[in-house]
Design an enzyme around this catalytic site. Sequence first.
Site, PDB file in Angstrom:
ATOM      1  CG  ASN A   9      -1.660   1.125   0.880  1.00 18.44           C
ATOM      2  OD1 ASN A   9      -2.907   1.194   0.665  1.00 18.44           O
ATOM      3  ND2 ASN A   9      -1.617   2.047   2.003  1.00 18.44           N
ATOM      4  CB  THR A  32       6.865   8.887   8.193  1.00 14.97           C
ATOM      5  OG1 THR A  32       7.180   9.130   9.390  1.00 14.97           O
ATOM      6  CG2 THR A  32       8.337   8.408   7.305  1.00 14.97           C
ATOM      7  CE1 TYR A  36       3.636   5.194   7.513  1.00 16.42           C
ATOM      8  CE2 TYR A  36       5.184   6.214   9.448  1.00 16.42           C
ATOM      9  CZ  TYR A  36       3.792   5.880   8.539  1.00 16.42           C
ATOM     10  OH  TYR A  36       3.875   7.048   8.639  1.00 16.42           O
ATOM     11  CE  LYS A  69       4.468   7.351   5.071  1.00 15.19           C
ATOM     12  NZ  LYS A  69       3.073   8.435   4.170  1.00 15.19           N
ATOM     13  CG  HIS A 120      -2.014   7.444  16.164  1.00 15.29           C
ATOM     14  ND1 HIS A 120      -2.763   6.983  14.866  1.00 15.29           N
ATOM     15  CD2 HIS A 120      -1.375   7.503  15.914  1.00 15.29           C
ATOM     16  CE1 HIS A 120      -2.385   6.857  14.227  1.00 15.29           C
ATOM     17  NE2 HIS A 120      -1.207   6.733  14.690  1.00 15.29           N
TER      18      HIS A 120
HETATM   19  N1  UDP Z   1       1.739   4.815  22.396  1.00 17.93           N
HETATM   20  C1  UDP Z   1       1.187   4.963  24.529  1.00 17.93           C
HETATM   21  N2  UDP Z   1       0.389   3.974  24.245  1.00 17.93           N
HETATM   22  C2  UDP Z   1      -0.406   3.500  23.357  1.00 17.93           C
HETATM   23  C3  UDP Z   1      -0.140   4.468  22.069  1.00 17.93           C
HETATM   24  C4  UDP Z   1       0.874   5.199  22.180  1.00 17.93           C
HETATM   25  O1  UDP Z   1       2.636   4.087  25.374  1.00 17.93           O
HETATM   26  O2  UDP Z   1      -1.794   3.308  23.128  1.00 17.93           O
HETATM   27  C5  UDP Z   1       2.796   5.283  22.439  1.00 17.93           C
HETATM   28  C6  UDP Z   1       3.546   5.002  21.508  1.00 17.93           C
HETATM   29  O3  UDP Z   1       4.244   3.362  21.914  1.00 17.93           O
HETATM   30  C7  UDP Z   1       5.057   6.190  21.345  1.00 17.93           C
HETATM   31  C8  UDP Z   1       4.074   7.254  21.208  1.00 17.93           C
HETATM   32  O4  UDP Z   1       3.009   6.758  22.833  1.00 17.93           O
HETATM   33  O5  UDP Z   1       5.879   6.120  22.376  1.00 17.93           O
HETATM   34  C9  UDP Z   1       3.315   7.964  20.489  1.00 17.93           C
HETATM   35  O6  UDP Z   1       2.543   6.831  19.475  1.00 17.93           O
HETATM   36  P1  UDP Z   1       1.529   7.214  18.659  1.00 17.93           P
HETATM   37  O7  UDP Z   1       1.079   5.715  18.397  1.00 17.93           O
HETATM   38  O8  UDP Z   1       0.916   7.746  19.003  1.00 17.93           O
HETATM   39  O9  UDP Z   1       2.000   7.794  17.478  1.00 17.93           O
HETATM   40  P2  UDP Z   1       3.885   7.264  16.304  1.00 17.93           P
HETATM   41  O10 UDP Z   1       4.761   7.666  17.565  1.00 17.93           O
HETATM   42  O11 UDP Z   1       3.930   5.780  16.711  1.00 17.93           O
HETATM   43  O12 UDP Z   1       3.687   7.603  15.208  1.00 17.93           O
END
Ligand code: UDP
Length: 329
Positions: free
Chosen positions: A92, A117, A141, A145, A189
């Site tokens: 994708n 990203t 991921y 990218k 997220h």
């Molecule tokens: N995170 C967390 N608990 C959750 C979801 C995310 O602790 O339920 C943490 C994740 O491990 C990272 C940060 O929050 O350290 C941001 O994660 P997110 O998935 O929002 O964005 P990413 O950085 O992966 O794009």
Amino acid sequence: MNVLVVGGAGYIGSHCVRQLLAAGHRPVVLDNLVYGHRGALAPGVAFHQLDLGDEAGVARVLRAEQIELVMHFAAYCYVGESVTDPLKYYFNNSMATLQLLRAMLAVGVKRFVFSSTCATYGTPATLPLVETMPQAPINPYGQTKLDVEHALQALAVAHGLSFAAFRYFNAAGASEDGAIGEDHTPETHLIPLAFDAATGRRAQLEIFGTDYPTPDGTCLRDYVHVDDLSRAHIAAFPRLAQPGTALFYNLGTGRPTSNREVVRAVEKVTGRPIKVVESPRRPGDPPALYADSTKAQRELGWQVKFPDIDAIVATAWKWHSAHPRGYRG
Ligand code: UDP
């Protein structure tokens, strides 16, 4: 300009459509609605429901709508899922983008804005991140990218494609009027999950990893408002007039925010406590990522309107509190 917004029914794409309208452009949305939402479409904006694999169909849209520039937001965005199901991401995020580019070149559309990203950097040796630092993704991921970034560079040389690749840090927030916002299924997220834990839609919030080498032991991220991202993209348009232009920009506020600080910001804006459960680290997560966005500020005149997590979370809460089930109500 006539701008095709691929993924214009998704989170960042739908916000960008509104910003394009505000800046006097004519957006056209292309989305297969696999993850996009009909409710996120801007009223009165032309919409084509199509897969990027349908190259002839995409080429027809490009011609019929007299598209001059394509913005590409349609991608899968779950770091964790990319580790467990890499093929989904390679097909994708990488292959479908190559198909989109082939359709563009077939009809002579050569201006492109790409959602890249900070995950392309992997685990950085030093922070904040500047664009010239080595890119060594630690999850599929980020790799998919980066693969596209490399393809874009080759296409700039071979075919005179002009592109800007924006390396986002953590896109967050929602439109200031609360009309559109973030709605992923499944939601993974941090900010939307924290809202769900604050409002009781979920019993608790897991924090993944509390033993990182950071001040409070949780990961540091750089949250940047989705409308600030969109404005940077549009500011790059004039620079894409010259064939073969290749631009890379980090987009972040430059402020590191820990996962615990996000929890506190959500508790503050909602006025409700969150039950936090400390869980093991999530595979594929670098300890800290935050941007030096000086290049975007200098070259594009980019200034963020939402510099801190409280302001960003406040816009997200406006949307979330009015739409606890996202676009389903
Ligand atoms: N995170 C967390 N608990 C959750 C979801 C995310 O602790 O339920 C943490 C994740 O491990 C990272 C940060 O929050 O350290 C941001 O994660 P997110 O998935 O929002 O964005 P990413 O950085 O992966 O794009």
